[in-house]
Design an enzyme around this catalytic site. Structure first.
Site, PDB file in Angstrom:
ATOM      1  N   ASP A  14       0.818  -1.795   0.084  1.00  0.00           N
ATOM      2  CA  ASP A  14       0.077  -0.211  -0.247  1.00  0.00           C
ATOM      3  C   ASP A  14       0.737   1.265   0.178  1.00  0.00           C
ATOM      4  O   ASP A  14       2.203   0.973  -0.011  1.00  0.00           O
ATOM      5  CB  ASP A  14      -1.101   0.012   1.442  1.00  0.00           C
ATOM      6  CG  ASP A  14      -2.115   0.296   0.889  1.00  0.00           C
ATOM      7  OD1 ASP A  14      -2.309   1.683   0.000  1.00  0.00           O
ATOM      8  OD2 ASP A  14      -3.111   0.598   2.043  1.00  0.00           O
ATOM      9  N   ASP A  21     -10.912   2.211  -3.355  1.00  0.00           N
ATOM     10  CA  ASP A  21     -11.183   1.669  -2.170  1.00  0.00           C
ATOM     11  C   ASP A  21     -12.643   2.191  -2.161  1.00  0.00           C
ATOM     12  O   ASP A  21     -13.281   1.818  -0.680  1.00  0.00           O
ATOM     13  CB  ASP A  21     -10.762   2.553  -1.296  1.00  0.00           C
ATOM     14  CG  ASP A  21      -9.824   2.799  -0.211  1.00  0.00           C
ATOM     15  OD1 ASP A  21      -9.164   1.410  -0.651  1.00  0.00           O
ATOM     16  OD2 ASP A  21      -9.130   3.450   0.091  1.00  0.00           O
TER      17      ASP A  21
HETATM   18  C1  DGJ Z   1      -5.942   2.027   1.725  1.00  0.00           C
HETATM   19  C2  DGJ Z   1      -6.334   0.994   1.063  1.00  0.00           C
HETATM   20  O1  DGJ Z   1      -6.687   1.133   0.136  1.00  0.00           O
HETATM   21  C3  DGJ Z   1      -7.171   0.322   1.782  1.00  0.00           C
HETATM   22  O2  DGJ Z   1      -7.668  -1.009   1.146  1.00  0.00           O
HETATM   23  C4  DGJ Z   1      -6.481  -0.628   3.500  1.00  0.00           C
HETATM   24  O3  DGJ Z   1      -5.167  -1.037   3.016  1.00  0.00           O
HETATM   25  C5  DGJ Z   1      -6.295   1.188   4.057  1.00  0.00           C
HETATM   26  N1  DGJ Z   1      -5.524   1.091   3.185  1.00  0.00           N
HETATM   27  C6  DGJ Z   1      -4.981   0.324   4.955  1.00  0.00           C
HETATM   28  O4  DGJ Z   1      -4.973   1.282   5.841  1.00  0.00           O
END
Ligand code: DGJ
Length: 720
Positions: free
Chosen positions: A467, A537
């Protein structure tokens, strides 16, 4: 051979399956002659030569133009002679060579070949004799795909220091201006919205300065004819294999031609090119289609799925995963994780992914990035033990990291306050309460490699979610001298690529998925190291139709992570049926992201069925040809439909979605694409047999249930 040189007319002809790309050496300048539908090489191409005398450079269609000596349009590059501050150079043809295959791009992600027969590469050397600057332009043409990969390599062969102020990857001067720009823009949680608008006099400019390819503007620009649609007409694509700040422009000149350029964003960029130094630009992937936007996409998909993505997972179907982020966020313990994984295993899930919150004191997003040791309060028996227990359920274990970041509240920051990007004396702007580690520094990359390889050697991890949750601000490095501070953003990307290369080579069996607050770094650079990406997200099934549709304009479905999540949806509060959520997520790289332990028995039956359906169809979905049938960006935007067809056209699966119920809905038929018109197809659920011609000409009659958020799935198998 797919590259021909016509000595008399000094023309290069690059040919692929259905495309020609023609260049000319015109009075020493490298000119652009033609790009489009294939023309026979066995004829005189010289009538394409350009003969104007006045305003010569301002009118000459070019391939890598300079600025300052008559061409007033935006240049491909700009170089400063440090000694006198001048910025005038003149690149003149010196020599060329044609080699089979495709050379590697040192230190940068790029498309590749598996055998030399797949592609040929033309390398044209241009020279500015006054400074000794040499620029090699690389053109790789893939024979079976209508693709040209371009990049530029700078080398200072002279005796004086130079400075690059602008170094784009490719320029094409189209002969007319009758185009529309098609591109993908958005924001966090609404990535890759399809935008289309006519070009006009002046410049259509897409860019970002965020230090990541971004949710806001994907590094992709396409020129399409006004009458081009999904299935018909010309479409030209430009996509940058890069994950940082970029620029893509289409400039319509007063002479009604169009200059398209793409490359590193020249804003806040410069690069010292001392005597004997070299600089390699990222690669730009140019695609031509005469079969509309759909044809453009299928070219990109095939190239990226098979000759950009790498590693053991490239050609394998991907595991169905369950991720605990939307199930628990930071609030979990060992028992909860095990419970979710256990239900997942019973339902047929193949991989459990432990997301953010497992390390340091990470009970929220204000702390601990950099402290990559397990939080014993949450995981008293440690990561290794948890991974083994998950494995004992018969499924794989995956783990979340955000290696590029550092929380000011972390042991790492207290030890190394100078390890983040920053400018002395200035505020360190935080986003999500975190700073960006300075990956232009070798010591920071060493630390990250040691940390990651330590955990990966100790814990049985099959998958990593990599991430990255903020953009760059105050871009500066404590390690590099003043003259190099404008190199830092690009040096960061080179450092990141080096780290990813090392870690993916050291752990070749691990499946990597990239993520940047969802689709903030959904780009070809990342796909080179990590064959799949978390698309957004926003997990709402209705929002996702647009996001996945837009993303699929360029990126292959095997890369598009898509999960079923809870209702009411956490991003938009919408209540959608489990079936629709499943069907939308099944149109990508499938998984679940909700508390599986909360499923009712009735829901479990549906979920098991979804998992079985996906397992039976995932090679078709992930590796088949995508045909988009209805766009959520057109008309009322109420309907979306796409289908996946196997390469041999023996089977297909079709998804149809409707947002709102329609009173007195008209009788509907869906026109299918990509089938064999001479074959017969049985629709598996109804047993009904149709001709391929019937489905593609007359259409498939459909009658969705008259409720909001309806979805339909049809599976076709060829019968004798
Ligand atoms: C952003 C990601 O897109 C989410 O899926 C998740 O992993 C969060 N970060 C966790 O902080």
């Amino acid at each position: 051979m797919s590259i021909f040189y016509h000595e008399d007319s000094k023309m290069f002809h690059l040919q692929s399956k259905t495309m020609s790309y023609i260049l000319q050496i015109n009075q020493g300048y490298l000119a652009h002659a033609y790009w489009g539908k294939k023309v026979n090489n066995d004829q005189d191409l010289s009538h394409l030569l350009y003969h104007e005398k006045d305003d010569f450079l301002d009118r000459l269609p070019q391939e890598y133009p300079q600025y300052g000596s008559g061409d007033h349009r935006s240049p491909s590059y700009q170089v400063q002679l440090v000694e006198d501050g001048s910025r005038i150079t003149e690149l003149i043809y010196k020599e060329h060579s044609v080699i089979p295959g495709k050379p590697k791009l040192e230190g940068l992600p790029a498309t590749y070949v598996e055998s030399e027969e797949e592609a040929d590469t033309l390398i044209i050397t241009l020279e500015d004799s006054y400074t000794g600057l040499e620029v090699k332009l690389n053109y790789t043409v893939y024979k079976e795909l209508d693709v040209i990969a371009r990049s530029a390599h700078f080398h200072n062969h002279g005796e004086k220091s130079l400075k690059l102020l602008r170094a784009l990857s490719a320029t094409v001067d189209f002969h007319d201006s009758n185009y529309e720009a098609l591109y993908l823009s958005g924001a966090w949680s609404r990535e890759a919205y399809v935008q289309r608008r006519p070009l006009g006099p002046g410049t259509t400019s897409l860019d970002n300065k965020r230090g990541a390819s971004s949710h806001q503007m994907n590094p992709f620009l396409s020129l399409v004819r006004p009458n081009t649609d999904e299935n018909r007409g010309e479409a030209y694509g430009f996509n940058l294999v890069y994950s940082g700040s970029f620029i893509a422009e289409a400039e319509v000149s007063p002479f009604e031609n169009t200059r398209v350029s793409i490359g590193l964003n020249p804003f806040d960029f410069s690069w010292e090119l001392d005597v004997n130094d070299s600089f390699q630009t990222p690669e730009a992937i140019l695609v031509y289609s005469n079969e509309g936007i759909g044809g453009l996409s299928r070219n990109y998909h095939k190239l990226y799925r098979t000759r950009l993505a790498r590693g053991v997972h490239r050609d394998k179907v991907r595991p169905i995963l369950a991720n605990n982020w939307e199930a628990t966020y930071f609030d979990f313990n060992e028992e909860k994780i095990e419970e979710i994984a256990k239900v997942g295993a019973d339902l047929g899930i193949e991989l459990f992914v432990l997301d953010d919150g497992w390390f340091g004191k990470r009970d929220d997003d204000t702390t601990s990035l950099g402290d990559w040791f397990e939080d014993r309060k949450k995981l008293p028996n440690g990561l290794e033990n948890l991974a083994k227990r998950v494995n004992d359920l018969g499924i794989q274990f995956g783990l979340w990291f955000e290696p590029e970041m550092i929380s000011p509240d972390s042991e790492l920051y207290r030890k190394h306050p100078d390890w983040c990007l920053h400018v002395p004396g200035r505020r360190r702007t935080l986003a999500r309460t975190q700073s960006v580690l300075d990956l232009s520094r070798q010591d920071v990359r060493e630390y990250l490699f040691d940390m990651l390889s330590g955990i990966l050697s100790r814990v049985p991890i099959s998958y990593i979610k990599w991430d990255m949750n903020r953009f760059m601000t105050e871009i500066g490095s404590a390690q590099w001298p003043a003259e190099k501070q404008q190199e830092i953003a690009h040096r960061y990307m080179l450092g990141l690529y080096e780290l990813l290369e090392r870690i993916t080579n050291a752990f070749p069996k691990i499946l990597f998925e990239s993520c940047a607050s969802g689709g903030g770094r959904f780009d070809p650079g990342m796909l080179y190291y990590m064959p799949q990406t978390w698309t957004s997200d926003d997990t709402d099934a209705i929002e996702r139709q647009k996001i996945q549709y837009g993303t699929s304009i360029v990126y292959p479905v095997s890369a598009i992570g898509a999960h079923v999540s809870a209702v009411p949806n956490h991003q938009v509060g919408r209540m959608t049926p489990l079936k629709t959520r499943g069907d939308v997520a099944m149109s990508g790289n499938f998984g679940y992201e909700l508390d599986l332990t909360k499923f009712t028995e009735e829901e479990k039956v549906i979920v098991k069925e979804q998992i079985n359906t996906y397992k039976a169809n995932r090679s078709l979905i992930q590796q088949g040809d995508l045909y988009r049938l209805m766009s959520p960006f057109e008309g009322k935007g109420n309907e979306t439909s796409w289908m996946f067809v196997s390469e041999d056209k023996s089977e297909a699966i079709l998804f149809y979605f409707r947002v709102l119920a329609e009173p007195e809905a008209p009788y509907k038929r869906l026109i299918l694409h990509g089938l064999d018109k001479n074959a017969k197809y049985k629709e598996v659920n109804t047993g009904q047999v149709y001709g391929g011609d019937f489905l593609m000409h007359a259409g498939l009659p459909i009658s969705p249930e008259n409720t909001d958020y309806a979805s339909l799935v049809f599976k076709f198998i060829q019968v004798k």
